[in-house]
Write an enzyme that holds these catalytic residues in place. Structure first.
Site, PDB file in Angstrom:
ATOM      1  CD  GLU A  80      -2.668   1.090   2.613  1.00 10.86           C
ATOM      2  OE1 GLU A  80      -3.179   2.141   3.018  1.00 10.86           O
ATOM      3  OE2 GLU A  80      -2.773  -0.002   3.195  1.00 10.86           O
ATOM      4  CG  ASP A  81       1.686   2.850   3.253  1.00 12.82           C
ATOM      5  OD1 ASP A  81       0.702   3.302   2.633  1.00 12.82           O
ATOM      6  OD2 ASP A  81       1.646   2.553   4.452  1.00 12.82           O
TER       7      ASP A  81
END
Length: 709
Positions: A80-81
């Protein structure tokens, strides 16, 4: 590097001693991989981002989770990051780890209309992943717990939103999975972020009470231990302070001040085996008087999440209520750790494995819900309904126990037995007495469902069903019926427009149909017609498109014949409640988007207002020659206020071949006349006229009118 300096990292590595050396090495490699991926990223507190996945993995290692779960916890935010892909994780740490990480990743790249839609879709994805692998929910709950513990730098409104979401979704999930220890922590942390002032005041009050009640608690503990010793029962006896949130909820729900909440302490008794649970209960009931109605046997009938204990409330010294839980050591492990106890204590008892089977059964029921639910928001609604912690236990005629949410009705029970039973139910017997479908169930009820072959769900059921399964199945059935009726209506409407253009539908080549349907974005003629019947597309527009092709033979245009309705087509064609049209009334049809065709009488005042503002939505309709059904109509009978007049009017209605659905009465001020309002069923306007002529012959009847708004 951070990995060499932080004591949390060294403590974490020490907790992995239960794993094999090669598994520990792989976990360490995953930590290094995650630290490198998050390099340069910090949390709002200023700490390196890796502190968060390390804390989550630490919680899992305390539960003695396997290496795959711990690695997934360390990497749960990298997709996600950071630029790390699922394929890269699969190649380096295996496909199972990649699937776990993917199940935990949010759907950041998809655009939603609102935050609520995004959260609903994220929640749906998480639950679907949970159904495939239970470890996902444990990682997710550990992730949420650490986020709540470290939310101080976040602005207050966001803290509150996250805390509210936790109470609405994550706490019920933790409770359903038996993770009571996590559930209590999540509740107290959420309470602190939602009501910080109340949290501080209540914390101070409880600290003050600890000192004031220490002597009383010591006296109760001593009394319990002495009584168990006298009865030759070996047991561990522990006093426990209730969580802040549970005390706060009790104050709110029962409108109590803090000083009125006497039972902020409970006592837990741990014994050797199940027989000693009941022996301890008997011993304590002989020492202190039990409160009637406060005993619950969750050993004989465990909760759906596997929880087992005996619960009783006693009147202690100075009239103080004492809440006591009696359980074995294995039950205690299960109570505190829930599904995690399958990994923590899997060699000690079968209860953890049995719980895992129960949880798999529940999680797989989510897959069934998902397949029959329209969208993520609706799915979230259904699932939240099923996460109620309070339950009632009822019996089938064969003695099988079913657990349902408190407030569940007969219909919920029917759908819990089988979908077909739910669809066909018409009545039920509770403890051998006939009761309506809307009746709520109570603990210990024996329920027998009565079905009819041609019965089907009623939209009104949605107003009182409680379980997500029942609500989902009813909506799925109604959608299918609506689709079928709307498809027929849409086809008739299109044929009407084609006729006006001089085109015979049967003469349109299949290739033209396929081209127009494909261009409309639909997959089949049925779906295409249903879109028209639901008012999402205009029949006139598509009629012109079909007629515009050179391959379509055309005859002389004719006046469009009216659409024929019977009034019994179901959800696609409905009769307006304002004017209650019946066969013989001149009628008009109003097409409403996503709702089908609504039939009004031509003289309806409400219809006249709408006709002026939305003329394009009105369709010329007329009644079929013989609908063959009965229709509701309101009549008002004004009669002299004399004895027996209601009976004579009711007899007159019955003799005229009409059914009475409802009746109400109202007297005028002097009391000379009575207004009798009847909802009756007639076959049409001629039948109604004959009924009214019959009632006018009754001596005491002064006036009869048909009521229409």
């Amino acid at each position: 590097m951070y990995r060499n300096e932080d004591p949390a990292y060294r403590v974490f590595i020490d907790t992995l001693s239960y794993l094999e050396p090669d598994e520990i090495a792989l976990v360490i490699e995953a930590y290094h991989f995650g630290e490198d991926a998050h390099h340069g990223q910090t949390r709002l507190s200023g700490e390196p981002y890796i502190t968060h996945p390390l804390a989550v993995a630490g919680s899992l290692s305390e539960w003695r989770m396997d290496a795959q779960a711990i690695i997934a916890a360390l990497l749960h935010d990298v997709m996600e990051d950071t630029a790390v892909s699922k394929a890269e994780i699969a190649e380096r740490f295996g496909k199972p780890v990649a699937e776990l990480v993917d199940g935990l990743s949010k759907l950041e790249k998809i655009e939603f209309q609102s935050y609520q839609d995004a959260q609903a879709e994220n929640f749906r994805k998480m639950l679907m992943a949970m159904a495939r692998d239970l470890r996902i929910v444990l990682i997710k709950l550990a992730d949420r717990l650490h986020n709540l513990q470290t939310m101080a730098p976040i602005r207050p409104d966001k803290r509150r939103r996250i805390a509210v979401e936790t109470l609405e979704i994550y706490v019920p999930i933790a409770t359903r999975l038996g993770l009571n220890n996590i559930s209590r922590q999540l509740q107290d942390l959420s309470f602190e972020h939602i009501h910080p002032m109340r949290f501080r005041v209540l914390t101070r009050a409880i600290k003050a009470v600890r000192g004031n009640r220490r002597e009383l608690l010591s006296k109760i503990l001593e009394g319990i231990r002495n009584k168990l010793h006298e009865s030759n029962i070996e047991a561990g006896v522990f006093g426990r302070e209730k969580s802040l949130y549970s005390i706060y909820r009790k104050m709110v729900d029962k409108h109590l001040s803090f000083s009125q909440v006497l039972d902020i302490y409970g006592f837990r008794i741990i014994v050797r085996d199940i027989p000693h649970c009941y022996l301890a209960l008997g011993a304590l009931h002989s020492r202190y008087k039990p409160v009637p109605g406060k005993f619950k046997d969750y050993i004989a009938i465990p909760k759906e999440n596997g929880y087992q204990s005996l619960h009783t409330t006693l009147i202690g010294p100075y009239g103080t209520p004492i809440e006591i839980q009696i359980r074995t050591q294995g039950m205690h492990h299960l109570s505190e750790q829930g599904i995690a106890s399958h990994w923590l204590y899997k060699d000690s008892e079968e209860s953890g494995a049995n719980l895992q089977v129960k949880m798999h059964k529940w999680l797989h029921s989510l897959l069934e819900l998902q397949s029959s639910t329209g969208d993520s928001s609706e799915f979230l609604e259904h699932v939240k309904v099923d996460l109620f912690p309070d339950e009632v236990y009822v019996f089938t005629p064969k003695g099988k126990i079913l657990a349902l949410p408190r407030g569940a009705t007969v219909i919920d029970f029917a759908y819990a037995v089988h979908t077909d039973i739910g669809h066909r139910c018409i009545a039920a017997r509770i403890d051998h007495e006939l009761i309506p479908l809307s009746a709520e169930l109570s603990n210990g009820n024996q329920v027998e469902i009565i079905t009819a072959a041609h019965s089907s769900p009623n939209p009104a059921w949605l107003t009182y069903v409680k379980t997500g399964r029942a609500r989902s199945k009813i909506r799925q059935f109604l959608r299918a019926i609506q689709q079928e009726g709307s498809s027929t209506l849409g086809e008739n409407m299109l044929n009407q427009e084609l006729q006006a253009l001089g085109v015979l539908p049967s003469e349109i080549p299949s290739a033209i149909w396929e081209r127009v349907i494909r261009d409309s974005g639909k997959k089949s003629r049925r779906e295409f017609f249903a879109d028209i019947g639901l008012g999402r597309s205009l029949a006139a527009v598509f009629a012109r498109r079909l007629a515009a092709h050179d391959e379509v033979p055309q005859t002389e245009a004719s006046l469009s014949s009216p659409l024929v309705v019977r009034g019994t087509e179901g959800l696609a064609i409905q009769l307006a409640p304002c004017c209650q049209p019946i066969p013989g009334d001149p009628i008009d049809g109003m097409l409403r988007k996503d709702q089908g065709l609504l039939i009004h009488t031509h003289a309806c005042q409400a219809a006249r207002k709408l006709r002026g503002s939305e003329p394009q939505n009105w369709i010329h309709v007329e009644w079929a020659a013989d609908p063959g059904q009965f229709f509701d109509v309101h009549i008002r009978v004004t009669a002299k206020n004399v004895r027996g007049v209601l009976g004579r009017v009711a007899t007159g209605i019955s003799q005229a071949g009409a059914n009475i659905e409802h009746v109400s009465m109202e007297r005028d001020n002097p009391g000379l006349y009575t207004e009798l309002d009847f909802l009756v069923q007639v076959s049409g306007r001629q039948h109604l006229a004959a009924l009214m002529r019959s009632l006018r012959r009754i001596t005491d009847v002064v006036r009869i009118v048909r009521k229409q708004e």
